[in-house]
Write a protein that holds these residues in place. Structure first.
Motif, PDB file in Angstrom:
ATOM      1  N   ASP A 659       0.809  -1.215   0.000  1.00  0.00           N
ATOM      2  CA  ASP A 659       0.000   0.000   0.000  1.00  0.00           C
ATOM      3  C   ASP A 659       0.844   1.267   0.000  1.00  0.00           C
ATOM      4  N   ASP A 660       2.163   1.128  -0.224  1.00  0.00           N
ATOM      5  CA  ASP A 660       3.030   2.301  -0.150  1.00  0.00           C
ATOM      6  C   ASP A 660       3.497   2.781  -1.515  1.00  0.00           C
ATOM      7  N   GLY A 661       2.820   2.341  -2.574  1.00  0.00           N
ATOM      8  CA  GLY A 661       3.149   2.797  -3.920  1.00  0.00           C
ATOM      9  C   GLY A 661       2.356   4.028  -4.318  1.00  0.00           C
ATOM     10  N   ASN A 662       2.348   4.323  -5.615  1.00  0.00           N
ATOM     11  CA  ASN A 662       1.689   5.519  -6.141  1.00  0.00           C
ATOM     12  C   ASN A 662       0.409   5.140  -6.881  1.00  0.00           C
ATOM     13  N   LEU A 663      -0.714   5.652  -6.379  1.00  0.00           N
ATOM     14  CA  LEU A 663      -2.028   5.371  -6.950  1.00  0.00           C
ATOM     15  C   LEU A 663      -2.544   6.614  -7.655  1.00  0.00           C
ATOM     16  N   TYR A 664      -2.984   6.462  -8.901  1.00  0.00           N
ATOM     17  CA  TYR A 664      -3.492   7.578  -9.704  1.00  0.00           C
ATOM     18  C   TYR A 664      -4.895   7.259 -10.208  1.00  0.00           C
ATOM     19  N   LYS A 665      -5.716   8.293 -10.295  1.00  0.00           N
ATOM     20  CA  LYS A 665      -7.051   8.148 -10.880  1.00  0.00           C
ATOM     21  C   LYS A 665      -7.089   8.913 -12.190  1.00  0.00           C
ATOM     22  N   SER A 675      -2.403  16.823 -15.179  1.00  0.00           N
ATOM     23  CA  SER A 675      -3.751  17.318 -14.892  1.00  0.00           C
ATOM     24  C   SER A 675      -4.821  16.278 -15.166  1.00  0.00           C
ATOM     25  N   ARG A 676      -4.525  15.269 -15.973  1.00  0.00           N
ATOM     26  CA  ARG A 676      -5.532  14.248 -16.280  1.00  0.00           C
ATOM     27  C   ARG A 676      -5.402  13.007 -15.405  1.00  0.00           C
ATOM     28  N   ASN A 677      -4.476  13.020 -14.480  1.00  0.00           N
ATOM     29  CA  ASN A 677      -4.313  11.870 -13.595  1.00  0.00           C
ATOM     30  C   ASN A 677      -4.112  12.377 -12.174  1.00  0.00           C
ATOM     31  N   GLU A 678      -5.157  12.266 -11.375  1.00  0.00           N
ATOM     32  CA  GLU A 678      -5.110  12.758 -10.004  1.00  0.00           C
ATOM     33  C   GLU A 678      -4.367  11.766  -9.124  1.00  0.00           C
ATOM     34  N   LYS A 679      -3.341  12.263  -8.447  1.00  0.00           N
ATOM     35  CA  LYS A 679      -2.574  11.385  -7.578  1.00  0.00           C
ATOM     36  C   LYS A 679      -3.307  11.214  -6.258  1.00  0.00           C
ATOM     37  N   LYS A 680      -3.450   9.965  -5.814  1.00  0.00           N
ATOM     38  CA  LYS A 680      -4.226   9.656  -4.619  1.00  0.00           C
ATOM     39  C   LYS A 680      -3.371   9.310  -3.411  1.00  0.00           C
ATOM     40  N   THR A 681      -2.132   8.930  -3.622  1.00  0.00           N
ATOM     41  CA  THR A 681      -1.209   8.665  -2.524  1.00  0.00           C
ATOM     42  C   THR A 681       0.062   9.461  -2.779  1.00  0.00           C
ATOM     43  N   HIS A 687       4.260  13.588 -10.031  1.00  0.00           N
ATOM     44  CA  HIS A 687       3.857  12.533 -10.957  1.00  0.00           C
ATOM     45  C   HIS A 687       5.044  11.958 -11.726  1.00  0.00           C
ATOM     46  N   ASP A 688       6.245  12.065 -11.174  1.00  0.00           N
ATOM     47  CA  ASP A 688       7.443  11.733 -11.950  1.00  0.00           C
ATOM     48  C   ASP A 688       7.410  10.327 -12.530  1.00  0.00           C
ATOM     49  N   HIS A 742       1.376   2.023  -9.227  1.00  0.00           N
ATOM     50  CA  HIS A 742       2.779   1.665  -9.386  1.00  0.00           C
ATOM     51  C   HIS A 742       3.266   1.074  -8.077  1.00  0.00           C
ATOM     52  N   ASP A 743       3.537  -0.206  -8.073  1.00  0.00           N
ATOM     53  CA  ASP A 743       3.993  -0.907  -6.875  1.00  0.00           C
ATOM     54  C   ASP A 743       5.491  -0.641  -6.708  1.00  0.00           C
ATOM     55  N   VAL A 744       5.818   0.464  -6.094  1.00  0.00           N
ATOM     56  CA  VAL A 744       7.193   0.952  -6.052  1.00  0.00           C
ATOM     57  C   VAL A 744       8.111   0.028  -5.263  1.00  0.00           C
ATOM     58  N   THR A 745       7.645  -0.475  -4.133  1.00  0.00           N
ATOM     59  CA  THR A 745       8.513  -1.268  -3.253  1.00  0.00           C
ATOM     60  C   THR A 745       8.371  -2.768  -3.454  1.00  0.00           C
ATOM     61  N   GLY A 746       7.414  -3.197  -4.238  1.00  0.00           N
ATOM     62  CA  GLY A 746       7.227  -4.626  -4.472  1.00  0.00           C
ATOM     63  C   GLY A 746       7.733  -5.041  -5.842  1.00  0.00           C
TER      64      GLY A 746
END
Length: 916
Positions: A659-665, A675-681, A687-688, A742-746
């Motif tokens: 649950d520590d990755g980057n989630l986008y809507k 602007s077209r992808n809202e970052k949720k975490t 948004h790099d 994006h599962d950054v740590t897994g």
């Protein structure tokens, strides 16, 4: 004492100074800021003695790392705050000194902290946690962890309490540099447990309360305090003295209450020395014990949701995803501040050239820093004010600041530089309409402000400025190209111009990030000064007063009405076509910590959406849990509604993902990747990673692109996502209406999850009555796809350009992922194989008809109740219900027939997924 020993003592006194009793404790911990803002962590130390203490050479040696420099002192009964990021701390806690920065980060699940003196002796330590009996609200809900009694053991969780939370959930709270709100000279009585007879009690029956208190011989008085809630109403508090029954057990009783009420209880224990504790803490997520007085409701074969909003302020809440008109107006006004008070543009005009005279850099720096701070302060005032500041007042404030700035700067300029100031003054003259190119290249690219902040706040001197000019020169050149490209885009509607302009913008951003990454640590930190996120992020304003937070109640009654479960202190927020329910920490419904209860404006949507999510889950693609519930809101029966889980960290955990990755809507609004992808975490970290993968996919082709796909994307999972969208003819799930993770740590890979599935199973706006849309082509969503009847060789700019062509209202541009992936030969082969597999398995006619029949069985008993609520005849409701089910069945048959006839799909070969 003999002379040699006396001489040794005197020598040590002169070398070390007088001996002071070290009375320094770890006093406050802010370990998990809202929105995963890791850089906003801090720890407060407190000197309990009256004399100052020199802690030079001391260290924080567990959890985080920091050695205190020589000469570091804490004044008598004073405080010292150390932080993860000193500049960020000062922005959020102005007036509180904090210059020392610790290494590493505090773990959200808790860990051990140790404070050691210069002899490596442990002075104080605490192993804090994030679960009960430790306070819950410091874990991401804006509160800090405050020590109650400095003299009591730090490892006792009952010696810690949450600070008052912020009324805005997105703002950090706490009391750094000041006495804790929970402070008590002596540890208050410890209430080890308190219980009611149950979450559900019977009407008019007395409610006994039992409490267990530690060290009862030191307790003077124990009271229970209760109030009763009903829709939009709460009674005044009533106090009842509890009776000791021996061994620290106290009992009391609340009179019986009427059916449907919520009874909330707190315990107040007072020690003989006057120290007092309220349990639960008024600042915690669940500030009272609760029970619901059972109410007789009509029976249903559906689970029933009874929502009670007891506090009037709750009715004014806005969903976090839906800013109010006032929020939007604040954002516009903040943009005006950035557009007009564009001090970075003038600084760049002066400092990026070689025209600065010796000594001029330092003189200019002082003036510019002052007015950068004024700009930030003005934006902060606008963001924090209860009322929206009128535009006229804001303009007057900006005029004064700009005039003062010009008067301060002009005497520092030579005759050759003064025309630059005059030109800048003309450019920032107020215009009610911010120019479009300003919105794009100034707000999104910001090279000039970036350069200015590095120079002003990053310890740049005359010797290092030339090197910085060389680093930024290509960026200024690229900014000019971007500016021209977007001007072309405004004047020419061609899709290739739009794409080229956006591509140049994204490339320039990538170049800017590379330059920033090469900067020293001090200059990287300077870029964040002042806080740009405050200027541009739209923060919905939470008007709830502290204490009115989360005062709503959800009662879940299982089918048959016998078993009921109480979820108190939930947050109920209105959203489009329904409500969003957020559960307090450690309290979930079927593993979900946030869910939506909705009824779209078309009854067919209420059937199609859960049927779509059901298909995703059966096909092995993690998707939101769904169900049908019968809703009662504040005593008003609302009939059957759709329950749909909100994708968030809880969703990831429930599905066994990190649950520590980057989630986008993905959303259809906006002009670019950001602007077209809202970052949720991790919303403050940019948004790099998303920009990077989008660019890499866009710039590559063939085998090179396939290598990038295999290394960075979960091929089976994403192919399944697109395949399901294809069989459902979900035209609205490629460009938007999905989540990317994006599962950054897994695994390090990207996955995709569905959202907003109401227009699946063959529906689009303006579809002929009774029709089903089953002919969405297999090419839809891939790069190069064209809408039907489109007579140009290049794709349209957007769906607005094809709305005039009847039957093309469903068409959308390819998405950032769907475009390159579905056009890549190797991924496309996997995708087509997955479509074919689904047609043979989960989207077979037999399985789909069985799934639709199951919905029929579950909902048909609700139709009579639904008819009564709507004032319709049962026959009308049944006829509409049957028609919606029939259209779903017709779509399944028509879609299967259409897809199975496609030559490209007929040629598709099975894939060995294990080797992907």
């Amino acid at each position: 004492m003999n002379l040699p020993r006396l001489w040794i003592c005197l020598s040590l006194w002169f070398v070390l100074g007088p001996v002071t009793q070290a009375a320094v404790v770890i006093n406050e911990i802010f370990y998990n800021a809202p929105d995963d803002w890791e850089q906003l962590q801090w720890i407060e130390l407190h000197n309990t003695a009256k004399e100052p203490v020199d802690i030079g050479g001391w260290s924080l040696s567990k959890g985080v790392k920091l050695k205190f420099p020589a000469g570091t002192k804490i004044s008598g009964q004073g405080y010292l705050v150390v932080s993860r990021n000193a500049a960020l701390f000062r922005q959020h806690y102005p007036g509180v000194a904090s210059t020392l920065v610790f290494e590493s980060s505090l773990k959200h699940k808790g860990e051990k902290l140790e404070l050691s003196n210069n002899r490596d002796e442990v002075v104080d330590s605490v192993t804090f946690g994030h679960q009960a009996p430790w306070p819950l609200s410091p874990d991401g809900e804006s509160s800090s962890l405050e020590r109650i009694c400095p003299e009591a053991p730090a490892d006792d969780p009952y010696n810690w309490a949450p600070s008052p939370p912020a009324s805005d959930y997105q703002k950090p709270s706490g009391t750094p540099g000041a006495s804790n709100t929970a402070f008590s000279a002596k540890l208050p009585p410890v209430i080890e447990s308190a219980k009611l007879p149950g979450e559900v009690v019977e009407p008019n029956a007395a409610i006994p309360v039992e409490v267990v208190v530690r060290n009862p011989d030191k307790v003077g008085l124990v009271n229970l305090v209760y109030y009763v809630g009903a829709p939009n109403h709460e009674t005044a508090e009533t106090k009842v003295e509890m009776t000791s029954t021996g061994k620290g057990i106290y009992s009391g009783q609340i009179p019986g209450q009427a059916a449907g009420k919520i009874v909330r209880v707190r315990i107040v224990a007072t020690a003989k020395d006057g120290a007092m504790r309220t349990y639960p803490s008024p600042n915690d997520l669940r500030p009272a014990l609760s029970c619901w007085v059972r109410e007789a409701l009509p029976e249903s074969k559906l689970t029933q949701f009874v929502v009670i909003q007891t506090h009037p302020a709750n009715l004014r809440q806005m969903d976090q995803n839906e800013p109010s008109p006032e929020d939007q107006q604040r954002w516009i006004l903040k943009s005006q501040i950035r557009s007009r008070m564009d001090y970075g543009a003038l600084w760049t005009s002066l400092a990026a050239s070689n025209e600065l005279a010796p000594g001029q850099l330092d003189r200019l720096r002082k003036a510019f820093k002052e007015f950068f701070a004024q700009r930030s302060d003005l934006a902060r005032q606008l963001d924090q004010s209860d009322e929206v500041i009128p535009l006229e007042s804001l303009n007057a404030s900006m005029d004064r600041s700009i005039d003062q700035f010009a008067k301060s700067v002009e005497p520092l300029l030579n005759d050759a530089q003064k025309p630059r100031l005059a030109s800048w003054r003309q450019a920032v003259t107020f215009n009610t309409q911010i120019r479009q190119e300003q919105w794009v290249y100034r707000f999104s690219l910001n090279v000039e402000d970036n350069f200015a902040k590095v120079c002003l706040f990053g310890d740049v001197d005359e010797a290092s400025l030339p090197e910085l000019r060389v680093a930024y020169a290509p960026l200024f050149a690229k900014q000019s190209v971007v500016r021209a490209s977007f001007q072309d885009r405004m004047n020419t509607p061609a899709a290739d111009v739009q794409f080229r302009a956006q591509q140049q913008m994204d490339q320039a951003r990538a170049d800017l990030r590379r330059v920033n990454n090469a900067l020293s640590a001090a200059r990287k930190e300077a870029i964040r000064t002042p806080d740009e996120s405050m200027l541009f992020r739209v923060h919905p304003r939470r008007t709830l007063p502290v204490g009115a937070r989360e005062r709503s109640t959800l009662v879940v009654i299982e089918p048959g009405g016998k078993k009921a479960v109480l979820y108190d202190f939930v947050r109920v927020a209105p959203r489009k076509a329904g409500w969003k329910i957020h559960f307090p920490k450690e309290s979930t419904y079927r593993g979900m910590n946030a869910l939506n209860v909705i009824f779209e404006d078309h009854e067919r949507f209420v059937l199609a959406e859960p049927l779509a999510f059901d298909l995703y889950r059966r096909a092995g693609n993690n998707a939101s849990l769904t169900d049908f519930v019968r809703l009662t809101l504040d005593g008003q029966p609302m009939g059957y509604h759709l329950l749909c889980e909100q994708p968030n960290k809880g969703f990831l955990r429930r599905n066994g993902l990190h649950d520590d990755g980057n989630l986008y809507k993905a959303d259809w609004h906006g002009d670019d990747v950001v602007s077209r992808n809202e970052k949720k975490t991790h919303v403050h970290e940019g948004h790099d990673d998303l920009i990077d993968i989008v660019h890499r996919l866009d710039k590559s082709k063939g085998d090179a692109q396939w290598k990038i796909i295999r290394e960075n994307i979960d091929v089976h999972q994403v192919a399944t996502y697109f395949a399901i969208n294809t069989v459902l003819a979900h035209w609205d799930g490629y460009f938007n209406n999905h989540f990317m993770y994006h599962d950054v740590t897994g695994s390090g890979k990207w996955t995709m999850y569905p959202w907003d599935q109401d227009k699946t199973y063959g529906f689009y706006d303006n579809l002929a009555p009774g029709g089903v849309f089953a002919t969405m082509p297999l090419t839809f969503g891939m790069a190069g796809d064209l809408p039907p009847n489109w007579n140009r060789s290049t794709p349209p700019r957007g769906f607005q350009d094809v709305l005039g062509i009847r039957g093309s209202e469903w068409w959308r541009n390819p998405g950032y992922f769907s475009g390159p992936l579905l056009a890549n030969p190797q991924f496309r082969a996997a995708y087509l194989a997955r479509v074919k597999e689904l047609l043979d398995t989960e989207f077979s006619e037999a399985k789909m008809m069985a799934a639709i029949d199951a919905f029929d069985v579950k909902l048909r008993p609700e139709m009579a109740y639904w008819a009564g609520l709507r004032g319709e005849s049962a026959a009308q409701v049944e006829r509409r219900f049957n028609g919606n089910l029939d259209s779903l069945r017709r779509f399944v048959k028509a879609r299967r027939e259409y897809l199975l006839a496609q030559p490209e799909l007929q040629k598709a070969q099975p894939v060995d997924w294990a080797h992907l």
